[in-house]
Design a protein around this motif. Structure first.
Motif, PDB file in Angstrom:
ATOM      1  N   GLN A 243       0.836  -1.209   0.000  1.00 22.14           N
ATOM      2  CA  GLN A 243       0.000   0.000   0.000  1.00 22.14           C
ATOM      3  C   GLN A 243       0.864   1.248   0.000  1.00 22.14           C
ATOM      4  O   GLN A 243       0.523   2.255  -0.629  1.00 22.14           O
ATOM      5  CB  GLN A 243      -0.920  -0.001   1.223  1.00 22.14           C
ATOM      6  N   GLY A 244       2.007   1.179   0.674  1.00 22.23           N
ATOM      7  CA  GLY A 244       2.895   2.342   0.753  1.00 22.23           C
ATOM      8  C   GLY A 244       3.423   2.782  -0.604  1.00 22.23           C
ATOM      9  O   GLY A 244       3.421   3.973  -0.919  1.00 22.23           O
ATOM     10  N   VAL A 245       3.876   1.829  -1.425  1.00 27.48           N
ATOM     11  CA  VAL A 245       4.391   2.217  -2.744  1.00 27.48           C
ATOM     12  C   VAL A 245       3.256   2.667  -3.649  1.00 27.48           C
ATOM     13  O   VAL A 245       3.441   3.546  -4.504  1.00 27.48           O
ATOM     14  CB  VAL A 245       5.202   1.082  -3.408  1.00 27.48           C
ATOM     15  N   LEU A 246       2.078   2.068  -3.460  1.00 24.08           N
ATOM     16  CA  LEU A 246       0.919   2.477  -4.260  1.00 24.08           C
ATOM     17  C   LEU A 246       0.572   3.938  -3.981  1.00 24.08           C
ATOM     18  O   LEU A 246       0.363   4.736  -4.904  1.00 24.08           O
ATOM     19  CB  LEU A 246      -0.266   1.567  -3.955  1.00 24.08           C
ATOM     20  N   LYS A 247       0.546   4.304  -2.717  1.00 22.56           N
ATOM     21  CA  LYS A 247       0.249   5.692  -2.347  1.00 22.56           C
ATOM     22  C   LYS A 247       1.307   6.645  -2.890  1.00 22.56           C
ATOM     23  O   LYS A 247       0.989   7.737  -3.381  1.00 22.56           O
ATOM     24  CB  LYS A 247       0.163   5.819  -0.826  1.00 22.56           C
ATOM     25  N   LEU A 248       2.577   6.243  -2.797  1.00 22.23           N
ATOM     26  CA  LEU A 248       3.657   7.114  -3.258  1.00 22.23           C
ATOM     27  C   LEU A 248       3.597   7.312  -4.770  1.00 22.23           C
ATOM     28  O   LEU A 248       3.781   8.434  -5.267  1.00 22.23           O
ATOM     29  CB  LEU A 248       5.014   6.521  -2.854  1.00 22.23           C
ATOM     30  N   ALA A 249       3.337   6.242  -5.514  1.00 21.99           N
ATOM     31  CA  ALA A 249       3.242   6.354  -6.971  1.00 21.99           C
ATOM     32  C   ALA A 249       2.076   7.241  -7.385  1.00 21.99           C
ATOM     33  O   ALA A 249       2.179   8.052  -8.311  1.00 21.99           O
ATOM     34  CB  ALA A 249       3.103   4.970  -7.595  1.00 21.99           C
ATOM     35  N   VAL A 250       0.941   7.082  -6.700  1.00 24.39           N
ATOM     36  CA  VAL A 250      -0.239   7.911  -6.984  1.00 24.39           C
ATOM     37  C   VAL A 250       0.080   9.385  -6.751  1.00 24.39           C
ATOM     38  O   VAL A 250      -0.266  10.262  -7.552  1.00 24.39           O
ATOM     39  CB  VAL A 250      -1.421   7.450  -6.113  1.00 24.39           C
ATOM     40  N   LYS A 251       0.760   9.658  -5.655  1.00 28.60           N
ATOM     41  CA  LYS A 251       1.098  11.045  -5.312  1.00 28.60           C
ATOM     42  C   LYS A 251       2.090  11.647  -6.304  1.00 28.60           C
ATOM     43  O   LYS A 251       1.887  12.757  -6.814  1.00 28.60           O
ATOM     44  CB  LYS A 251       1.675  11.095  -3.896  1.00 28.60           C
ATOM     45  N   LYS A 252       3.154  10.933  -6.590  1.00 27.85           N
ATOM     46  CA  LYS A 252       4.222  11.481  -7.423  1.00 27.85           C
ATOM     47  C   LYS A 252       3.835  11.584  -8.899  1.00 27.85           C
ATOM     48  O   LYS A 252       4.400  12.386  -9.640  1.00 27.85           O
ATOM     49  CB  LYS A 252       5.486  10.629  -7.282  1.00 27.85           C
ATOM     50  N   SER A 253       2.876  10.777  -9.325  1.00 25.10           N
ATOM     51  CA  SER A 253       2.478  10.780 -10.738  1.00 25.10           C
ATOM     52  C   SER A 253       1.285  11.671 -11.021  1.00 25.10           C
ATOM     53  O   SER A 253       0.884  11.818 -12.181  1.00 25.10           O
ATOM     54  CB  SER A 253       2.135   9.354 -11.178  1.00 25.10           C
ATOM     55  N   ASN A 254       0.696  12.262  -9.949  1.00 25.82           N
ATOM     56  CA  ASN A 254      -0.561  13.001 -10.115  1.00 25.82           C
ATOM     57  C   ASN A 254      -1.614  12.113 -10.767  1.00 25.82           C
ATOM     58  O   ASN A 254      -2.302  12.511 -11.710  1.00 25.82           O
ATOM     59  CB  ASN A 254      -0.332  14.271 -10.943  1.00 25.82           C
ATOM     60  N   TRP A 255      -1.712  10.905 -10.241  1.00 31.16           N
ATOM     61  CA  TRP A 255      -2.652   9.921 -10.779  1.00 31.16           C
ATOM     62  C   TRP A 255      -4.065  10.498 -10.833  1.00 31.16           C
ATOM     63  O   TRP A 255      -4.547  11.093  -9.882  1.00 31.16           O
ATOM     64  CB  TRP A 255      -2.638   8.673  -9.909  1.00 31.16           C
ATOM     65  N   GLY A 256      -4.709  10.328 -11.968  1.00 30.52           N
ATOM     66  CA  GLY A 256      -6.087  10.770 -12.134  1.00 30.52           C
ATOM     67  C   GLY A 256      -6.237  12.195 -12.617  1.00 30.52           C
ATOM     68  O   GLY A 256      -7.346  12.619 -12.972  1.00 30.52           O
TER      69      GLY A 256
END
Length: 739
Positions: free
Chosen positions: A572-585
């Motif tokens: 979950q930690g890497v998922l949250k970090l990737a979402v944050k850093k990529s501006n997912w969505g």
């Protein structure tokens, strides 16, 4: 490890601790350190008189420290990161560190293998312990000379200082220290006190690499050495019948033409088969010449007749047989939670898809090569191999020699990716030199490498999932693989523990095609299949892609009997970090995002790919990569590894294809086999989770998830679900779906 810790270190463990590694990785380093403030680095460090400190460390009276390490270096950076672990605890300045390659030494070292992304993980404490123990012995010697308590002494960059301000360099006390007993306990540093670990360091071989200094197997030469080019069967399933070498022998530079193969057949008949032995049982024609070019030209002039011994196979046949196996009922069940059959029977809907991937060659930059000189006194071997100990053992058996007679030296490797786990080229060199009683170097051409090598197996997955009342109730994964996946499926990886009814089955299609480990074995395509499937499930369930994964991982955390290999919190930690850093969505015109998150090789990776369409053709513009691999020893090398894995994964998922027609490989060079081009490589942004957890693997974990990230982004752009690699060749392929 959040604080300093004391560790017990016996004399035996001190001598061997640095040799501990897993997945076949043994530390490989040899560092030289200037430890006296007034000492100047000599031009030739080998001219110094060293005192043996133990099996790994030598220290000269001038203050130079040499630490020998037998780990094969294949570009993964251990020749840089491993010395950092020792230097950190030894308290020496990294700027004064020099690195060289050690030799195979099964007496003093163990597990001398490069593979599995495990070297740092399993060497983390042993290597640091080795450095800390050596430092403690040096401090003990200084304290004894001064007649003060050890607690009154401190060390900084190889200089010991007592409470009175007096100083001694390591070189000043090395003779006394080497005579002392090994301390039973040493204290390792708290990560917050690290000075070297966690700081970016350049490749220790970089100057030699860019200036062309001899480092690689292809660079190695000896006086009187002949070059050998080996003619092997052109098709899998064929063996040599007869040959005419008269034209080859008449060519300039050609010295002789011989055959080999008898030793290999005798070895196999003895039942001693080693896992690294993947050679054809056919005789082979060997052209010996004064240069590589002469040898290769001579091989082209050989007129050989081959006979078929086993059926000649085709890619079309493989495809049909694998599909037939997937639809059958003969499987080995690797894991079974709950009752998948019952969940499917009660479901409102069942979704099934078949995902397909082809054979792939390794295509290392440096083709296979090895040097051998067999004499009555010894067997001298030099070259690039990931499994030196296994290679030496097989050579000893092949030639009926004592293992003590085999002396193997490792060179730096121009890539491995699993291909150099298998020592066929070593065994050929040894058999040839034994036959002619001269030094010889076997050199493969690119065509040799691509058509007579070891391949990633072709594989198909059928994934089925049941949905009831808007919930995911069942998950069934089936694998059909040519000659079996190297390690089989990993049934305790995600989504194990997240879904009540969960089953994993495998089936093997036997073939005469030689297959084996390929970068990130078993997960390199499995991740693409599963993470593409979860993207579709999120759409079917009408739930956000990220939320689906977070919810499933929450299920794991609530399941005390999950029986899993991974941490749901870290995933979950890497998922949250990737979402944050990529501006997912975030909506960006004409830019489409795809997500993938995966655990393998003990590390956690989430990736977001951004794709654009240029004249209707997908183009991967950027990948954001979030990684949890524990403490990052060398951020510079870690970033390079992460980016390399992402780009390698994109290239093979998008473009690379390989197959067979009547047993003959259908590509033999890069004019027909496409690797990713420079213009096709995206920008890769790498982010690490800050951690005090012991480090894990990094050479392979970023490759598996990126295929799905790209496929999911392409779906957003085109509405097309891609289930067959390479994607660019199968954009219009019929999707295999039942729903």
């Amino acid at each position: 490890m959040a604080a300093s810790k004391k560790t017990v270190c016996s004399r035996r463990s001190f001598l061997k601790s640095s040799a501990l590694a897993s997945g076949g990785m043994l530390i490989g380093f040899n560092l030289f350190t200037a430890c006296k403030s007034d000492a100047k680095l000599p031009v030739d460090l080998s001219q110094l008189n060293y005192k043996d400190f133990n099996a790994f460390i030598k220290i000269s009276e001038e203050g130079k420290v040499t630490i020998f390490s037998p780990n094969p270096e294949i570009g993964q950076g251990v020749k840089t990161s491993m010395p950092m672990l020792i230097a950190e605890e030894l308290e020496v300045a990294w700027d004064d560190v020099y690195v060289e390659q050690g030799k195979l030494d099964t007496k003093n070292y163990t597990r001398q293998i490069a593979g599995g992304s495990q070297s740092i993980r399993y060497s983390w404490e042993p290597l640091r312990q080795t450095g800390a123990t050596a430092k403690q012995m040096l401090v003990n010697a200084a304290a004894a000379r001064w007649g003060v308590s050890v607690s009154e002494c401190s060390v900084n960059e190889g200089v010991i200082t007592n409470s009175k301000g007096e100083t001694l360099g390591y070189g000043d006390v090395v003779l006394e220290a080497a005579k002392l007993e090994i301390p039973e306990e040493v204290t390792l540093k708290d990560p917050k006190d690290f000075k070297i670990i966690g700081q970016g360091k350049g490749n220790v071989d970089i100057d030699k690499i860019i200036t062309g200094k001899p480092l690689f197997g292809l660079d190695y030469k000896e006086e009187g050495m002949l070059y050998a080019s080996v003619l092997r069967p052109p098709a899998f399933g064929q063996v040599l019948d007869t040959f005419d070498a008269s034209e080859a022998k008449s060519l300039p530079g050609v010295v002789d033409v011989i055959t080999i193969g008898e030793k290999v057949r005798a070895y196999e008949a003895s039942g001693k088969r080693n896992w690294s032995m993947v050679m054809s049982n056919s005789n082979k024609v060997v052209v010996l010449a004064k240069t590589t070019w002469d040898a290769m030209k001579g091989k082209q002039a050989i007129k050989a007749i081959w006979k078929t011994e086993t059926p000649l196979e085709n890619t079309e046949t493989h495809d049909k047989e694998l599909l037939k196996l997937l639809q059958g009922n003969t499987f080995d069940t690797r894991r079974k939670d709950g009752n998948v059959k019952n969940a499917f029977a009660k479901a409102d809907k069942v979704i099934e898809r078949i995902f397909e991937a082809p054979f792939l060659p390794h295509n290392t930059m440096e083709p296979m090569n090895f040097f051998a000189n067999v004499t009555p006194e010894k067997v001298h071997l030099v070259g690039p191999v990931q499994t030196p100990a296994a290679a030496a053992e097989v050579v000893a058996d092949l030639l009926d020699r004592d293992i003590k007679d085999v002396h193997l030296e490792m060179t730096r490797m121009g890539g491995g990716f699993g291909r150099r786990l298998y020592g066929d080229f070593v065994y050929e060199a040894a058999e040839i030199s034994n036959a002619i009683q001269k030094p010889v170097k076997v050199v493969s051409s690119r065509e040799d490498d691509m058509t007579t090598g070891v391949y990633r197996p072709a594989v198909k997955y059928k994934i089925s999932a049941s949905i009831k009342d808007g919930k995911l109730t069942g998950y069934h994964l089936k694998e059909a693989c040519v000659n079996g996946n190297m390690y089989g499926l990993i049934p305790n990886f995600f989504p194990a523990g997240a879904i009540e009814n969960y089953q994993v089955d495998t089936v093997n299609y036997k073939s005469n095609i030689t297959v084996g480990a390929w970068r990130a074995p078993y997960t390199n395509f499995l991740a693409s299949a599963e993470q593409s499937f979860f993207d579709e499930l999120a759409e079917e369930l009408q739930i956000d892609r990220v939320q689906l994964h977070m919810d499933l991982l929450d299920n794991v955390k609530k399941n005390p009997d999950a029986n899993i290999n991974y941490s749901p919190e870290r995933l979950q930690g890497v998922l949250k970090l990737a979402v944050k850093k990529s501006n997912w969505g975030k909506v960006i015109p004409d830019v489409y995002q795809g997500l993938s998150v995966y655990y393998c090789h003990n590390s956690y990776v989430a990736e977001v790919a951004e794709v654009t369409l240029e004249n209707g053709i997908p183009n991967v513009k950027q990948v954001t990569c979030a990684i949890d691999c524990g403490i990052v020893v060398n951020p510079t090398g870690a970033i390079n590894q992460a980016k390399g894995g992402v780009i390698d994964g994109i290239g093979h998922a998008m473009y690379s294809n390989f197959g067979f027609n009547n047993g003959v490989p259908q590509s033999n060079n890069f004019n027909t086999y496409q690797l990713i081009r420079m213009g096709q490589t995206p920008k890769v942004n790498v982010h690490f989770i800050e951690s005090n957890v012991a480090p894990t693997g990094l050479g392979e974990p970023t490759l598996p998830p990126v295929g799905a990230a790209v496929a999911n982004a392409i779906y957003k752009a085109t509405g097309k679900r891609l289930t067959k690699q390479p994607y660019m060749s199968n954009m219009n392929a019929e999707e295999k779906i039942i729903g």
